[in-house]
Design an enzyme around this catalytic site. Structure first.
Site, PDB file in Angstrom:
ATOM      1  N   ARG A  46       0.415  -1.579  -0.402  1.00  0.00           N
ATOM      2  CA  ARG A  46      -0.661  -0.169  -0.108  1.00  0.00           C
ATOM      3  C   ARG A  46       0.972   1.322   0.451  1.00  0.00           C
ATOM      4  O   ARG A  46       2.479   0.886  -0.313  1.00  0.00           O
ATOM      5  CB  ARG A  46      -0.853  -0.278   1.399  1.00  0.00           C
ATOM      6  CG  ARG A  46      -0.842  -0.874   2.056  1.00  0.00           C
ATOM      7  CD  ARG A  46       0.371   0.162   3.455  1.00  0.00           C
ATOM      8  NE  ARG A  46       0.158   1.251   3.532  1.00  0.00           N
ATOM      9  CZ  ARG A  46       1.672   1.890   3.581  1.00  0.00           C
ATOM     10  NH1 ARG A  46       2.487   1.242   3.608  1.00  0.00           N
ATOM     11  NH2 ARG A  46       0.276   3.758   3.544  1.00  0.00           N
ATOM     12  N   GLY A  47       0.322   2.665  -0.216  1.00  0.00           N
ATOM     13  CA  GLY A  47       0.576   3.475  -0.256  1.00  0.00           C
ATOM     14  C   GLY A  47       1.068   3.688  -1.539  1.00  0.00           C
ATOM     15  O   GLY A  47       1.707   3.413  -2.285  1.00  0.00           O
ATOM     16  N   ALA A  48       1.136   5.012  -1.996  1.00  0.00           N
ATOM     17  CA  ALA A  48       0.519   5.391  -3.374  1.00  0.00           C
ATOM     18  C   ALA A  48       1.870   4.312  -4.326  1.00  0.00           C
ATOM     19  O   ALA A  48       1.387   4.511  -5.460  1.00  0.00           O
ATOM     20  CB  ALA A  48       0.284   6.602  -3.912  1.00  0.00           C
ATOM     21  N   ASP A 249      -2.671  10.916  -2.548  1.00  0.00           N
ATOM     22  CA  ASP A 249      -2.617   9.329  -3.258  1.00  0.00           C
ATOM     23  C   ASP A 249      -3.192   9.903  -4.458  1.00  0.00           C
ATOM     24  O   ASP A 249      -3.061   9.772  -5.860  1.00  0.00           O
ATOM     25  CB  ASP A 249      -3.656   8.489  -2.844  1.00  0.00           C
ATOM     26  CG  ASP A 249      -3.354   8.131  -2.218  1.00  0.00           C
ATOM     27  OD1 ASP A 249      -3.590   7.875  -0.804  1.00  0.00           O
ATOM     28  OD2 ASP A 249      -2.980   6.510  -1.596  1.00  0.00           O
ATOM     29  N   ASN A 259      -6.396  11.707   0.514  1.00  0.00           N
ATOM     30  CA  ASN A 259      -5.250  11.459   1.304  1.00  0.00           C
ATOM     31  C   ASN A 259      -6.169  10.548   2.045  1.00  0.00           C
ATOM     32  O   ASN A 259      -7.668  10.458   2.001  1.00  0.00           O
ATOM     33  CB  ASN A 259      -4.034  12.491   1.708  1.00  0.00           C
ATOM     34  CG  ASN A 259      -3.370  12.073   2.453  1.00  0.00           C
ATOM     35  OD1 ASN A 259      -2.592  10.942   1.455  1.00  0.00           O
ATOM     36  ND2 ASN A 259      -2.954  11.842   3.245  1.00  0.00           N
ATOM     37  N   LYS A 260      -5.227   9.763   3.226  1.00  0.00           N
ATOM     38  CA  LYS A 260      -6.360   8.634   3.724  1.00  0.00           C
ATOM     39  C   LYS A 260      -7.111   9.736   4.580  1.00  0.00           C
ATOM     40  O   LYS A 260      -6.913  10.513   5.053  1.00  0.00           O
ATOM     41  CB  LYS A 260      -5.072   8.012   4.246  1.00  0.00           C
ATOM     42  CG  LYS A 260      -5.198   7.174   5.536  1.00  0.00           C
ATOM     43  CD  LYS A 260      -6.237   6.477   5.516  1.00  0.00           C
ATOM     44  CE  LYS A 260      -5.706   5.267   3.535  1.00  0.00           C
ATOM     45  NZ  LYS A 260      -7.239   4.658   2.912  1.00  0.00           N
TER      46      LYS A 260
HETATM   47  O1  MRU Z   1      -4.767   3.160   2.394  1.00  0.00           O
HETATM   48  P1  MRU Z   1      -3.330   2.887   1.785  1.00  0.00           P
HETATM   49  O2  MRU Z   1      -2.684   2.744   3.291  1.00  0.00           O
HETATM   50  O3  MRU Z   1      -3.062   2.929   0.046  1.00  0.00           O
HETATM   51  O4  MRU Z   1      -3.024   4.598   1.915  1.00  0.00           O
HETATM   52  C1  MRU Z   1      -1.915   5.478   1.907  1.00  0.00           C
HETATM   53  C2  MRU Z   1      -2.133   6.547   1.359  1.00  0.00           C
HETATM   54  O5  MRU Z   1      -3.006   7.707   2.175  1.00  0.00           O
HETATM   55  C3  MRU Z   1      -0.683   7.894   1.811  1.00  0.00           C
HETATM   56  O6  MRU Z   1      -0.785   8.899   3.025  1.00  0.00           O
HETATM   57  C4  MRU Z   1      -0.863   8.189   0.627  1.00  0.00           C
HETATM   58  O7  MRU Z   1      -0.474   7.165   0.188  1.00  0.00           O
HETATM   59  C5  MRU Z   1       0.950   9.211   0.827  1.00  0.00           C
HETATM   60  S1  MRU Z   1       1.657   7.764   0.759  1.00  0.00           S
HETATM   61  C6  MRU Z   1       3.363   8.042   0.326  1.00  0.00           C
END
Ligand code: MRU
Length: 358
Positions: A46-48, A249, A259-260
């Site tokens: 996970r994480g963009a 994201d 974002n999250k």
């Molecule tokens: O659902 P996730 O864990 O993939 O969400 C991640 C986030 O929202 C991060 O804050 C976002 O991807 C930025 S990461 C470098």
């Protein structure tokens, strides 16, 4: 040291299963494109930016494992398979833009390479395509690593010496192939004395802040105290918080940022307490096809993730819940967007476009 987020070996991808952190370090063997897509959907990875890197490797896995054809394979057949593979990857999760840009980039490179090939492809043509796509996937990963370093350099310009900051979700090494986005600024900032203390917020319901960010902070020996999401306002009021740093994201062309889920609340709280709210994200997170955050598709995940923590129900199993996984912070609440190309502030379409030529 934060473990490798993925290992590509013998034409298989081994993905660090982030759902198991901090309890265990386990790698999932993703040797088919479907398994790569599932690892993204199920949030092993996970994480963009890391989702983008994984998608590029997933696209490669899709071609590496094309069965040796009994009869000669045609170019149109390969293109059909590649298109289907792209669609599978892109259906994994809807919000993080790097999933789409990385997959489309791999696909368009494959198509342009095939243009110069005859209609009936030889084994060598397929091998050439595999080599070419492997190079491209690793180029995408290299760009991710180098952009995290540059974002940290720009981010440090905005911080005061000895800052105390709040961060959200996980934007660290675990969310990228490099040092991270917002958490990358924090780890570099700590080394240079710009950051002295961090409040990571736990990030319900998936707890990326509690499970992943606090683990990274511990590993990097950065002083911090974990807070529940509903403590942020009080911490802002009673402590001296110098900045809030989050990732992104997808960013609309006017700067509205997905974002999250919970990032939007933090931005409102930061505004109220006169605290700068910084978004740290690679420039490629900007989606030029949309003019505002209203057009960002927000992933709606399984509500069971809200009523369960790990395998344990925290509410009666019949309880109905909502689980939007992201929210959109309007650009007017964002003090600056920190990218590898530079800093966008004030956040406006005009200032976002200005950086395009760098
Ligand atoms: O659902 P996730 O864990 O993939 O969400 C991640 C986030 O929202 C991060 O804050 C976002 O991807 C930025 S990461 C470098």
């Amino acid at each position: 040291m934060i473990p490798e987020r993925f290992i590509y070996r013998d034409e298989s991808l081994y993905i660090l299963d982030q759902r198991k952190i901090p309890d265990k370090i386990v790698y999932f063997k993703a040797d088919t494109l479907d398994k790569v897509s599932k690892s993204i959907k199920d949030m092993m990875v996970r994480g963009a930016p890391l989702i983008g890197d994984t998608a590029a490797l997933g696209y490669l896995i899709g071609i590496v494992h094309i069965k040796k054809p009994k009869k000669k394979i045609t170019k149109s057949e390969i293109i059909r398979i590649l298109k289907k593979n792209s669609d599978i990857l892109k259906s994994s999760r809807p919000t993080a833009l790097p999933l789409f840009t990385a997959t489309d980039r791999m696909h368009s490179r494959a198509i342009s390479m095939l243009e110069n090939k005859p209609d009936i492809l030889s084994e060598k043509d397929i091998d050439d395509l595999k080599k070419y796509l492997k190079k491209e996937a690793f180029e995408i990963i290299k760009e991710d690593i180098s952009s995290t370093q540059k974002m940290a350099e720009y981010g440090l310009r905005l911080l005061k010496l000895g800052s105390t900051v709040i961060t959200y979700c996980n934007t660290g090494a675990l969310a990228t192939a490099g040092i991270g986005t917002a958490l990358g600024v924090i780890t570099e900032g700590y080394k240079k004395g710009m950051i002295k203390f961090v409040y990571p917020s736990e990030t319900r319901p998936y707890l990326q802040g509690a499970r992943l960010t606090s683990w990274e902070l511990l590993k990097n020996k950065i002083p911090f105290k974990l807070i529940c999401d509903n403590m942020a306002a009080w911490i802002m009021k009673t402590e001296k918080i110098d900045a809030v740093l989050v990732g992104a994201d997808r960013i609309a062309s006017n700067g509205d940022t997905a974002n999250k889920i919970g990032s939007y609340s933090l931005a409102i709280l930061a505004k109220h307490h006169n605290i700068p709210f910084y978004v740290v994200a690679p420039y490629e997170t900007i989606d030029w096809s949309i003019s505002s955050g209203n057009d960002i598709k927000i992933e709606e995940r399984d509500p069971v993730e809200v009523i369960k923590i790990k395998d344990k129900f925290i509410a009666y199993p019949d309880v109905k819940a909502r689980h939007p996984a992201f929210d959109v912070t309007p650009s007017k609440l964002i003090t600056a967007i920190i990218t590898e190309k530079g800093i966008i502030s004030p956040v406006s379409k005009k200032n976002i476009i200005k950086l395009n030529s760098f």
